[in-house]
Design an enzyme around this catalytic site. Sequence first.
Site, short mmCIF file in Angstrom:
data_model
loop_
_atom_site.label_atom_id
_atom_site.label_comp_id
_atom_site.label_asym_id
_atom_site.label_seq_id
_atom_site.Cartn_x
_atom_site.Cartn_y
_atom_site.Cartn_z
N HIS A 113 0.81 -1.23 0.00
CA HIS A 113 0.00 0.00 0.00
C HIS A 113 0.84 1.27 0.00
CE1 HIS A 113 -3.66 -2.38 1.80
NE2 HIS A 113 -3.44 -2.67 0.54
N GLY B 82 -1.65 -9.18 12.69
CA GLY B 82 -2.20 -7.84 12.92
C GLY B 82 -2.96 -7.25 11.76
N ALA C 23 0.96 -8.84 18.74
CA ALA C 23 2.16 -9.19 17.95
C ALA C 23 3.44 -8.96 18.74
CB ALA C 23 2.17 -8.36 16.67
P1 OAD Z 1 -7.13 -2.89 10.39
O1 OAD Z 1 -7.18 -1.59 11.16
O2 OAD Z 1 -8.27 -3.25 9.51
O3 OAD Z 1 -6.96 -4.12 11.38
C1 OAD Z 1 -6.00 -4.13 12.39
C2 OAD Z 1 -6.02 -5.51 13.02
O4 OAD Z 1 -4.99 -5.53 13.98
C3 OAD Z 1 -7.31 -5.86 13.76
O5 OAD Z 1 -7.76 -7.13 13.34
C4 OAD Z 1 -6.91 -5.88 15.23
O6 OAD Z 1 -7.60 -6.87 15.99
C5 OAD Z 1 -5.44 -6.23 15.11
N1 OAD Z 1 -4.61 -5.78 16.24
C6 OAD Z 1 -4.78 -4.70 17.05
N2 OAD Z 1 -3.78 -4.62 17.93
C7 OAD Z 1 -2.94 -5.66 17.67
C8 OAD Z 1 -1.71 -6.10 18.22
N3 OAD Z 1 -1.14 -5.48 19.23
N4 OAD Z 1 -1.13 -7.21 17.69
C9 OAD Z 1 -1.69 -7.86 16.64
N5 OAD Z 1 -2.85 -7.48 16.09
C10 OAD Z 1 -3.47 -6.40 16.59
O7 OAD Z 1 -5.76 -2.87 9.60
P2 OAD Z 1 -5.32 -3.66 8.28
O8 OAD Z 1 -5.81 -5.06 8.31
O9 OAD Z 1 -3.88 -3.38 8.12
O10 OAD Z 1 -5.47 0.39 3.50
O11 OAD Z 1 -6.11 -2.86 7.20
C11 OAD Z 1 -5.83 -3.17 5.86
C12 OAD Z 1 -5.86 -1.95 5.03
O12 OAD Z 1 -7.11 -1.32 5.15
C13 OAD Z 1 -4.87 -0.87 5.43
O13 OAD Z 1 -3.61 -1.04 4.83
C14 OAD Z 1 -5.53 0.35 4.94
C15 OAD Z 1 -6.89 0.04 5.45
O14 OAD Z 1 -7.91 0.82 5.45
C16 OAD Z 1 -5.30 1.53 2.86
O15 OAD Z 1 -5.05 2.58 3.41
C17 OAD Z 1 -5.41 1.36 1.40
#
Ligand code: OAD
Length: 257
Positions: free
Chosen positions: A122, A190, A234
Amino acid sequence: MSAISIPPGLIQAFDHVDRLAVLTGAGISAESGIPTFREAQTGLWSRYNPEDLATPQAFQRDPRLVWEWYAWRRELVSRAAPNAGHLALAALELRFPEFSLITQNVDGLHQQAGSRRVLELHGNIRRIRCSAENITVEAWPDTQEIPPRCPQCGERLRPDVVWFGESLPRQALESAWQAASSCQVFLSVGTSSLVEPAASLPYIAMRAEAKIIEINPQPTPLTPQADFAWQQPAGVALPALLAALQNPFTSTGALSA
Ligand code: OAD
């Protein structure tokens, strides 16, 4: 003796594994103080939904608003440091002959932690590019205008990130696909596993008969499909994994050979 319990059989899933692919999302940077996309935003930005700001339409409608939101996130990122999770992944890279780190994050913290090869799906918030020509601009323009203009063509500059509805960088996506389809273990860390095409990568790996391990304190759509769902932050799980792979005797009490 490690205080954290590792799901039974998880360390053994790495036996004779040469090819590891890792996909990270915003959750791995949460412990560095960078809010994830789907958690409530604080302060000034609390009334905006990030998914409504990270689009080409939003930038067209209100370029100043979108630029300032990214400027705020860039500021958070510049003050953040890699956490134990990022550092453990950088150390894991050295343990596997074929290691791919695929990230949806735009914060650059994997590289700061020492990961040498990172596939950024991204983009990266620390870079800017011309909104017309797709050319990365190296020097930040010295201007009061928000957003600043491209020094070459005068069009608006934008963050060098992928917005919803835009294509991912082709080379990074192809390499990620290749890594997922050839790995023996796929580690999803994560990520909410909601945003395509990244969300498909574990399924590509599954089809290639890789073991799927998820590290996330919350369940996601991937959880029921994973061979191991390790519901820990994580920054806790990854150092424990690294330690256990370095010394299987101290991890679960079971010998992994
Ligand atoms: P999200 O904000 O959708 O999800 C974050 C995930 O991290 C959630 O499932 C949480 O439960 C988990 N989480 C929170 N704290 C954590 C920790 N300490 N250790 C491990 N996991 C933890 O983020 P992404 O999946 O990265 O795209 O979102 C994907 C994409 O959607 C992003 O890159 C962005 C977004 O909107 C764009 O900007 C194009």
